[in-house]
Scaffold this motif. Structure first.
Motif, short mmCIF file in Angstrom:
data_model
loop_
_atom_site.label_atom_id
_atom_site.label_comp_id
_atom_site.label_asym_id
_atom_site.label_seq_id
_atom_site.Cartn_x
_atom_site.Cartn_y
_atom_site.Cartn_z
N ASN A 30 12.50 66.13 48.57
CA ASN A 30 12.28 65.24 47.43
C ASN A 30 11.47 65.93 46.34
OD1 ASN A 30 13.63 63.26 48.76
ND2 ASN A 30 11.83 62.06 49.31
N GLY A 31 11.98 65.82 45.13
CA GLY A 31 11.29 66.37 43.98
C GLY A 31 11.46 67.86 43.78
N GLN A 32 12.16 68.52 44.67
CA GLN A 32 12.29 69.97 44.60
C GLN A 32 13.46 70.41 43.71
OE1 GLN A 32 10.16 72.27 46.66
NE2 GLN A 32 9.06 70.35 46.35
N ALA A 33 13.27 71.55 43.06
CA ALA A 33 14.35 72.21 42.34
C ALA A 33 15.16 73.05 43.33
CB ALA A 33 13.79 73.09 41.24
N MET A 34 16.43 73.21 43.03
CA MET A 34 17.31 74.05 43.85
C MET A 34 17.88 75.16 42.97
SD MET A 34 17.17 72.60 46.82
CE MET A 34 18.55 73.38 47.69
N ALA A 35 18.16 76.29 43.60
CA ALA A 35 18.67 77.42 42.84
C ALA A 35 19.62 78.24 43.70
CB ALA A 35 17.53 78.30 42.34
N TRP A 36 20.43 79.03 43.02
CA TRP A 36 21.29 80.01 43.67
C TRP A 36 20.96 81.39 43.12
CZ3 TRP A 36 24.56 78.93 47.66
CH2 TRP A 36 24.88 77.59 47.87
N PHE A 37 20.87 82.33 44.05
CA PHE A 37 20.69 83.74 43.71
C PHE A 37 21.79 84.52 44.42
CE2 PHE A 37 16.46 84.17 41.71
CZ PHE A 37 16.01 82.86 41.83
N ARG A 38 22.02 85.74 43.99
CA ARG A 38 23.00 86.58 44.67
C ARG A 38 22.50 88.01 44.77
NH1 ARG A 38 27.88 86.53 40.12
NH2 ARG A 38 26.85 87.88 38.56
N ARG A 45 18.02 91.16 44.18
CA ARG A 45 18.60 89.82 44.17
C ARG A 45 18.47 89.24 42.76
NH1 ARG A 45 16.58 85.86 48.83
NH2 ARG A 45 17.70 87.43 50.03
N GLU A 46 19.56 88.71 42.25
CA GLU A 46 19.54 88.22 40.87
C GLU A 46 19.78 86.72 40.80
OE1 GLU A 46 22.55 89.69 38.25
OE2 GLU A 46 24.22 89.14 39.56
N PHE A 47 19.18 86.14 39.80
CA PHE A 47 19.28 84.71 39.54
C PHE A 47 20.70 84.36 39.10
CE2 PHE A 47 18.37 80.57 38.03
CZ PHE A 47 18.95 80.44 36.78
N VAL A 48 21.20 83.22 39.59
CA VAL A 48 22.52 82.73 39.19
C VAL A 48 22.40 81.40 38.44
CG1 VAL A 48 24.77 81.94 39.97
CG2 VAL A 48 23.66 83.89 41.11
N ALA A 49 21.75 80.40 39.08
CA ALA A 49 21.65 79.08 38.47
C ALA A 49 20.54 78.28 39.14
CB ALA A 49 22.97 78.32 38.59
N THR A 50 20.01 77.32 38.41
CA THR A 50 18.99 76.44 38.97
C THR A 50 19.14 75.05 38.41
OG1 THR A 50 16.61 76.14 39.37
CG2 THR A 50 17.25 77.00 37.21
N ILE A 51 18.73 74.06 39.19
CA ILE A 51 18.84 72.65 38.78
C ILE A 51 17.59 71.91 39.23
CG2 ILE A 51 20.12 72.09 40.90
CD1 ILE A 51 21.67 69.99 39.25
N GLY A 52 17.06 71.09 38.35
CA GLY A 52 15.89 70.31 38.68
C GLY A 52 16.24 69.11 39.54
N TRP A 53 15.19 68.40 39.97
CA TRP A 53 15.38 67.29 40.89
C TRP A 53 16.32 66.21 40.31
CZ3 TRP A 53 15.36 65.41 45.50
CH2 TRP A 53 15.24 64.04 45.72
N THR A 54 16.15 65.88 39.04
CA THR A 54 16.97 64.82 38.44
C THR A 54 18.33 65.31 38.00
OG1 THR A 54 16.14 65.23 36.22
CG2 THR A 54 14.89 63.67 37.61
N GLY A 55 18.55 66.61 38.01
CA GLY A 55 19.83 67.14 37.55
C GLY A 55 19.92 67.33 36.05
N VAL A 56 18.89 66.96 35.33
CA VAL A 56 18.91 67.07 33.87
C VAL A 56 18.65 68.50 33.42
CG1 VAL A 56 17.75 66.37 31.74
CG2 VAL A 56 18.23 64.67 33.53
N THR A 57 17.72 69.16 34.05
CA THR A 57 17.36 70.53 33.68
C THR A 57 18.17 71.52 34.48
OG1 THR A 57 15.11 69.83 33.14
CG2 THR A 57 15.49 72.19 33.44
N CYS A 96 20.91 80.14 48.61
CA CYS A 96 20.28 79.04 47.90
C CYS A 96 18.78 79.07 48.18
CB CYS A 96 20.88 77.69 48.27
SG CYS A 96 20.63 77.18 49.96
N ALA A 97 18.04 78.45 47.29
CA ALA A 97 16.59 78.45 47.38
C ALA A 97 16.05 77.12 46.88
CB ALA A 97 16.00 79.59 46.56
N MET A 98 14.87 76.77 47.34
CA MET A 98 14.24 75.52 46.97
C MET A 98 12.80 75.76 46.58
SD MET A 98 14.22 71.98 49.15
CE MET A 98 13.23 72.63 50.48
N GLY A 99 12.37 75.10 45.51
CA GLY A 99 11.00 75.27 45.05
C GLY A 99 10.53 74.10 44.22
N PRO A 100 9.27 74.08 43.84
CA PRO A 100 8.69 72.91 43.17
C PRO A 100 9.11 72.73 41.71
CG PRO A 100 7.07 74.65 43.37
CD PRO A 100 8.27 75.10 44.17
N ARG A 101 9.68 73.78 41.09
CA ARG A 101 10.08 73.65 39.69
C ARG A 101 11.25 74.58 39.41
NH1 ARG A 101 6.09 77.34 40.06
NH2 ARG A 101 6.26 79.21 38.79
#
Length: 122
Positions: A30-38, A45-57, A96-101
């Protein structure tokens, strides 16, 4: 604690599509951001995409913008990466990765999955 498990990788021809899934378990979602790296051998390892908890960011790497789409289903505790118009240079292990922001930086994420191989043939 949380565990992340990726699925959906595989072999696809250039121009094809794949959808990766990242399923989270445990109370920390709950409340965590999710991201994909490759990552490819010999490279960072490089950043691909990230999405905030609400999906807006949402942020994308320039190399995948307009081809990849990140989304999430919080009720199911799943994050997705829809990959279209795949290119051979997209070949990598996707994690995939999970973090607070939301962040494009690896160190911002405390939980990581094992990764799934995506191979794009020319």
């Amino acid at each position: 604690q949380a565990q992340l498990v990726e699925s959906g990788g595989g072999l696809v021809q250039a121009g094809g599509s794949l959808r990766l899934s990242c399923t989270a378990s445990g109370r920390t979602f709950n409340g965590q951001a999710m991201a994909w790296f490759r990552e490819v051998p010999g490279k960072e390892r490089e950043f691909v995409a990230t999405i905030g908890w609400t999906g807006v960011t949402i942020y994308y790497a320039d190399s995948v913008k307009d081809r990849f789409t990140i989304s999430r289903d919080n009720a199911q505790k799943v994050a997705y990466l829809q990959m279209n118009s795949l290119k051979p240079e997209d070949t990598a292990v996707y994690s995939c990765a999970m973090g607070p922001r939301v962040s494009t930086v690896r160190s911002a994420y405390g939980f990581w999955g094992q990764g799934t191989q995506v191979t794009v043939s020319s």
